[in-house]
Design a protein around this motif. Structure first.
Motif, PDB file in Angstrom:
ATOM      1  N   VAL A 130      -4.690  -0.284  76.383  1.00  0.00           N
ATOM      2  CA  VAL A 130      -3.484  -0.784  75.413  1.00  0.00           C
ATOM      3  C   VAL A 130      -4.215  -0.984  74.378  1.00  0.00           C
ATOM      4  O   VAL A 130      -4.718  -2.228  73.517  1.00  0.00           O
ATOM      5  CB  VAL A 130      -2.436  -0.994  76.044  1.00  0.00           C
ATOM      6  N   HIS A 131      -4.209  -0.193  73.370  1.00  0.00           N
ATOM      7  CA  HIS A 131      -4.501  -0.309  71.815  1.00  0.00           C
ATOM      8  C   HIS A 131      -3.768  -0.490  70.768  1.00  0.00           C
ATOM      9  O   HIS A 131      -2.602   0.226  70.819  1.00  0.00           O
ATOM     10  CB  HIS A 131      -6.227   0.892  71.086  1.00  0.00           C
ATOM     11  N   THR A 132      -3.998  -1.354  69.293  1.00  0.00           N
ATOM     12  CA  THR A 132      -3.206  -1.517  68.639  1.00  0.00           C
ATOM     13  C   THR A 132      -3.577  -0.147  67.780  1.00  0.00           C
ATOM     14  O   THR A 132      -5.085  -0.331  67.430  1.00  0.00           O
ATOM     15  CB  THR A 132      -2.853  -2.084  68.312  1.00  0.00           C
ATOM     16  N   PHE A 133      -2.972   0.352  66.821  1.00  0.00           N
ATOM     17  CA  PHE A 133      -4.002   0.978  65.489  1.00  0.00           C
ATOM     18  C   PHE A 133      -2.442   0.610  64.247  1.00  0.00           C
ATOM     19  O   PHE A 133      -1.473   0.414  64.471  1.00  0.00           O
ATOM     20  CB  PHE A 133      -3.733   2.682  65.388  1.00  0.00           C
ATOM     21  N   SER A 134      -3.280   0.527  63.153  1.00  0.00           N
ATOM     22  CA  SER A 134      -2.195  -0.002  61.971  1.00  0.00           C
ATOM     23  C   SER A 134      -2.466   0.924  60.727  1.00  0.00           C
ATOM     24  O   SER A 134      -3.961   1.038  60.707  1.00  0.00           O
ATOM     25  CB  SER A 134      -2.358  -1.599  61.504  1.00  0.00           C
ATOM     26  N   ILE A 135      -1.336   0.849  60.348  1.00  0.00           N
ATOM     27  CA  ILE A 135      -2.071   1.329  58.442  1.00  0.00           C
ATOM     28  C   ILE A 135      -1.651   0.631  57.186  1.00  0.00           C
ATOM     29  O   ILE A 135      -0.465  -0.567  57.290  1.00  0.00           O
ATOM     30  CB  ILE A 135      -0.890   3.012  58.287  1.00  0.00           C
ATOM     31  N   VAL A 136      -2.113   0.423  56.568  1.00  0.00           N
ATOM     32  CA  VAL A 136      -1.889  -0.781  55.618  1.00  0.00           C
ATOM     33  C   VAL A 136      -2.440   0.305  54.889  1.00  0.00           C
ATOM     34  O   VAL A 136      -3.416   0.462  53.916  1.00  0.00           O
ATOM     35  CB  VAL A 136      -3.198  -1.657  55.886  1.00  0.00           C
ATOM     36  N   ALA A 137      -1.112   0.066  53.219  1.00  0.00           N
ATOM     37  CA  ALA A 137      -1.201   0.895  52.417  1.00  0.00           C
ATOM     38  C   ALA A 137      -0.886   0.174  51.019  1.00  0.00           C
ATOM     39  O   ALA A 137      -0.165  -0.802  51.625  1.00  0.00           O
ATOM     40  CB  ALA A 137      -0.404   2.280  52.556  1.00  0.00           C
ATOM     41  N   LYS A 138      -1.354   0.745  49.847  1.00  0.00           N
ATOM     42  CA  LYS A 138      -0.503  -0.106  48.946  1.00  0.00           C
ATOM     43  C   LYS A 138       0.147   0.628  47.708  1.00  0.00           C
ATOM     44  O   LYS A 138      -1.150   2.156  47.437  1.00  0.00           O
ATOM     45  CB  LYS A 138      -2.407  -1.076  48.115  1.00  0.00           C
ATOM     46  N   GLN A 139       0.416   0.041  46.886  1.00  0.00           N
ATOM     47  CA  GLN A 139       0.972   0.927  45.982  1.00  0.00           C
ATOM     48  C   GLN A 139       1.097   0.676  44.252  1.00  0.00           C
ATOM     49  O   GLN A 139       0.195  -0.303  44.439  1.00  0.00           O
ATOM     50  CB  GLN A 139       2.873   1.341  46.056  1.00  0.00           C
ATOM     51  N   THR A 140       1.250   0.784  43.481  1.00  0.00           N
ATOM     52  CA  THR A 140       0.911   0.758  42.340  1.00  0.00           C
ATOM     53  C   THR A 140       0.484  -0.360  41.728  1.00  0.00           C
ATOM     54  O   THR A 140      -0.327  -0.726  41.244  1.00  0.00           O
ATOM     55  CB  THR A 140       1.077   1.923  41.342  1.00  0.00           C
ATOM     56  N   ASP A 141       2.118  -1.066  41.518  1.00  0.00           N
ATOM     57  CA  ASP A 141       2.064  -2.078  41.736  1.00  0.00           C
ATOM     58  C   ASP A 141       1.264  -3.780  42.365  1.00  0.00           C
ATOM     59  O   ASP A 141       1.537  -4.569  41.829  1.00  0.00           O
ATOM     60  CB  ASP A 141       3.175  -2.513  40.894  1.00  0.00           C
ATOM     61  N   GLY A 142       0.729  -3.125  43.656  1.00  0.00           N
ATOM     62  CA  GLY A 142      -0.531  -4.132  44.650  1.00  0.00           C
ATOM     63  C   GLY A 142       0.587  -4.600  45.342  1.00  0.00           C
ATOM     64  O   GLY A 142       0.267  -4.819  45.777  1.00  0.00           O
ATOM     65  N   GLN A 143       1.728  -3.977  45.400  1.00  0.00           N
ATOM     66  CA  GLN A 143       2.479  -4.543  46.635  1.00  0.00           C
ATOM     67  C   GLN A 143       2.147  -3.763  47.980  1.00  0.00           C
ATOM     68  O   GLN A 143       1.484  -2.318  47.795  1.00  0.00           O
ATOM     69  CB  GLN A 143       3.583  -3.661  47.193  1.00  0.00           C
ATOM     70  N   SER A 144       1.686  -4.301  49.287  1.00  0.00           N
ATOM     71  CA  SER A 144       1.444  -3.646  50.342  1.00  0.00           C
ATOM     72  C   SER A 144       2.453  -3.797  51.540  1.00  0.00           C
ATOM     73  O   SER A 144       3.640  -4.028  51.468  1.00  0.00           O
ATOM     74  CB  SER A 144       0.192  -4.189  50.770  1.00  0.00           C
ATOM     75  N   VAL A 145       1.862  -2.654  52.575  1.00  0.00           N
ATOM     76  CA  VAL A 145       2.749  -2.466  53.790  1.00  0.00           C
ATOM     77  C   VAL A 145       2.128  -2.055  54.729  1.00  0.00           C
ATOM     78  O   VAL A 145       1.294  -1.464  54.600  1.00  0.00           O
ATOM     79  CB  VAL A 145       3.715  -1.633  53.617  1.00  0.00           C
ATOM     80  N   THR A 146       2.508  -3.046  55.825  1.00  0.00           N
ATOM     81  CA  THR A 146       1.719  -2.509  56.763  1.00  0.00           C
ATOM     82  C   THR A 146       2.394  -2.315  58.222  1.00  0.00           C
ATOM     83  O   THR A 146       3.604  -2.717  58.676  1.00  0.00           O
ATOM     84  CB  THR A 146       1.036  -3.716  57.539  1.00  0.00           C
ATOM     85  N   ALA A 147       2.062  -1.381  59.217  1.00  0.00           N
ATOM     86  CA  ALA A 147       3.350  -0.143  60.279  1.00  0.00           C
ATOM     87  C   ALA A 147       1.701  -0.525  61.537  1.00  0.00           C
ATOM     88  O   ALA A 147       0.746  -0.139  61.502  1.00  0.00           O
ATOM     89  CB  ALA A 147       3.410   0.761  59.992  1.00  0.00           C
TER      90      ALA A 147
END
Length: 684
Positions: A125-142
């Protein structure tokens, strides 16, 4: 002292994406993460939804929505990175804006991030993630997860795989064909079906990714992907765009085995070749109805799939637009933009054709240029010298081929149609039977030294079950079983061949409720007298009153007539309203997919079951489903196996399990321990 949890440092790019940023607004969010994962959707690590083989290719994708609170409606996604097990995926991440071309509930400032043709070798089993950033610098990880299923070392390796798919064929369909064709003597079957003689049978769970009741697209593709698709989709995971050809892809059995072992692919069907089951072996689309693009993919991506044999109906998609019978259209075609990474990466990473809008394309001529021998009817198919042929195209109708009952009546010279026989009314009086196509396909594919995968579909078991036309699906099941016998005989002569017989789903909730208590003359009289009291109470024999219907089989292998005394009676559990008189319908239901359906004589055929039977008997059977067509059910379906590797197909299995068992057989037969221990390699 309790030790601190170990922290793995992230690479610089990912650290930058997660770095300190403005806090005036909320962070962006991820509304879809692909492959589908319970870890993402419910924060549960199990069950693991997506499974792949070592080196099997698939796409990663995420829909990222910027913060939309307050003044943040101008935010957009500026960067994204995918990681597997904490390590960045080192390939292009395509960011597609949703300013146009996305589903209605997706904000126009959202973006879809995609990485194409990823593969992982390490089992587990492997995990995979997305790390994304919007214009003002805020980020999200899923984060989600998937599993790589190991391939074990085994004994005898399977060279050839034959998948026989009775579309819509549940246990009742198989039993009905056995009763009609095999006959009974004091409770014993006189002549079993070929599929009944297979040594191993299990049961298959058929749910799709988004429903307990599958349609044919994921019903087929689950067997050859190892993963679930949404209904109406094949070879792809769902996404948030309206483009039918840009969804995240999963590598097919044909693509995987052609890439890793050099195997060829054959597809044989009694349906239009663009239909869900044939396309669900080689085509990647979220719209099973996108006929022009689907048939173009068959040819253009043949170097990915190894496609060497394609036979069935569907000539309408191969003819240039404005040719009589042509259905080619830009509305269901595709062309990948070379300037948009979201689609250009499909071409670059998968090696797929870019496609083009080409309604004037003569696809038959292009198949011939690609060294495919073309057969337009049974006579031309018979003339093909299989010893000298490695690639074969056969198109025997504009759309779906006629069903077995009508083809046999045509061969017998019966004038059952409006102006002649049904096959004459449909314009194709010289159509091959499914077993004849399967036999020629096997002869041609045998010329491929590295082996092959052949899918043979009995398509109208399903189509005639939808129409609640009992005798027509019975004979189509018999026709299908004759193709099963061809495959079984081939496997007996080629001991490195594995054959499985199954269905994509059950259709109509078919139930063998008993037998008629009347001779056919008396049954016709009850139909003339009409009504429930005559056509149900005086006809339907249950338990011992059902007896043993005795059909006589002609030299061609089919019943001399289906209108016998004391006939088999079929009911339905997922039926629409219909009138019933229990006798064979003179003509089939009109096939709306035929390009000449609204022209004489096809226009004179009944449009639906209520129109078809309203004049005969006036016995209305109220349905459980709306509309005019019986529906698929969630019922498990049987799977029978023959040849090396057959014993892997015991018990109750998910449809996706079949994929891994098939590929395992090509690596070496692993004999299962029926007491639950670890499978042991060895020869069968």
């Amino acid at each position: 002292m309790k030790p601190s949890p170990r922290v793995h440092p992230l690479p610089l790019l990912v650290a930058a994406l997660l770095g300190a940023s403005a806090t005036a607004h909320a962070a962006p969010s991820v509304s879809r993460l692909t492959p589908p994962s319970e870890l993402f959707s419910s924060q549960r690590a199990a069950p693991v939804i997506a499974r792949f083989l070592p080196s099997q290719r698939f796409d990663l994708q995420a829909t990222v929505r910027p913060d939309s609170s307050g003044q943040a409606t101008t935010q957009s996604i500026t960067q994204a990175q995918f990681l597997i097990d904490g390590k960045p995926v080192a390939t292009t991440v395509a960011l597609r804006s949703c300013s146009t071309g996305c589903l209605k509930d997706i904000p126009t400032n959202a973006s879809i991030a995609t990485v194409r043709a990823v593969s992982v070798d390490a089992p587990g089993v492997h995990t995979f993630s997305i790390v994304a950033k919007q214009t003002d610098g805020q980020s999200v990880t899923a984060t989600g997860n998937f599993e790589i299923t190991p391939l074990l070392a085994g004994g005898q390796k399977v060279k050839n795989i034959i998948i026989l798919l009775g579309d819509g064929m549940g246990a009742a369909h198989r039993t009905a064909a056995r009763i009609v064709h095999g006959g009974y003597a004091q409770g014993k079957v006189i002549e079993p079906l070929a599929m009944d003689t297979f040594p191993v049978t299990g049961m298959v769970k058929t749910a799709s990714l988004n429903s307990i009741v599958t349609d044919s697209s994921p019903g087929m593709s689950s067997y050859v992907l190892g993963n679930k698709n949404n209904n109406n989709e094949e070879g792809v995971f769902p996404d948030d765009t309206i483009d039918a050809f840009d969804n995240p892809r999963i590598e097919y059995l044909s693509e995987y085995l052609h890439r890793t072992q050099g195997k060829a692919l054959g597809i044989v069907t009694t349906a239009d070749v663009f239909d869900a089951t044939p396309a669900g072996n080689a085509v990647h689309t979220s719209d099973r109805g996108a006929g022009t693009g689907i048939v173009d993919q068959f040819l253009d991506d043949r170097k990915l799939t190894g496609l060497s044999v394609l036979m069935g109906g569907g000539r309408k998609w191969f003819l240039p637009a404005n040719t009589p019978g042509s259905a080619r259209s830009d509305k269901n075609d595709y062309a990948f933009s070379a300037t948009e990474a979201h689609t250009s990466e499909i071409v670059k990473r998968w090696g797929a054709a870019p496609g083009r809008m080409d309604t004037q394309r003569d696809l038959i001529a292009e198949f011939q240029t690609a060294q495919f021998h073309y057969a337009a009817d049974k006579t031309e198919l018979n003339a093909v010298d299989a010893r000298k042929t490695k690639q074969l195209l056969g198109l025997f109708a504009f759309s779906n081929m006629n069903v077995a009952l009508d083809k046999i009546d045509g061969r017998r010279g019966k004038k059952t149609g409006i102006t002649g026989s049904v096959v004459e009314d449909y314009g194709f009086p010289d159509q091959p039977m499914l077993d004849e196509m399967a036999d020629k396909a096997l002869q041609v594919l045998s010329n491929h030294d590295k082996g092959f995968v052949l899918m043979v579909e009995g398509a109208s078991i399903d189509k005639q079950s939808h129409a609640m036309d009992s005798e027509r699906w019975m004979l189509d099941t018999i026709e299908f079983d004759r193709a099963v016998k061809v495959a079984q005989d081939y496997a007996k002569a080629h001991r490195d061949t594995l054959v499985i017989v199954t269905a994509d789903h059950e259709c109509s909730g078919a139930a063998l409720i008993g037998g008629s208590m009347l001779k056919d003359d008396a049954l016709q009289e009850m139909a003339r007298q009409k009504g429930v009291a005559n056509l149900r109470d005086k006809v339907v024999g249950i338990y011992e009153k059902a007896g043993f219907p005795q059909y006589r089989i002609a030299a061609d292998g089919y019943p001399q007539t289906t209108d016998i005394d004391f006939r088999l009676l079929v009911g339905y559990g997922a039926n629409a309203d219909r009138y019933e008189d229990w006798r064979t319908n003179a003509t089939p239901q009109r096939d709306s997919q035929q390009p000449m359906a609204q022209q004489h004589p096809q226009k004179a055929y009944p449009a639906n079951p209520l129109e078809r039977d309203s004049a005969f008997g006036d016995y209305l059977v109220t349905g459980q489903v709306p509309g005019s067509s019986a529906a698929h059910t969630a019922t498990d379906v049987p799977l029978s196996a023959f040849g090396p590797g057959a014993w892997a197909f015991t018990g109750v299995m998910d449809n996706t399990d079949v994929f891994f068992k098939l590929v395992q057989a090509t690596r070496g037969v692993v004999v299962p321990d029926l007491f639950g221990s670890k499978p042991k390699p060895g020869k069968q």
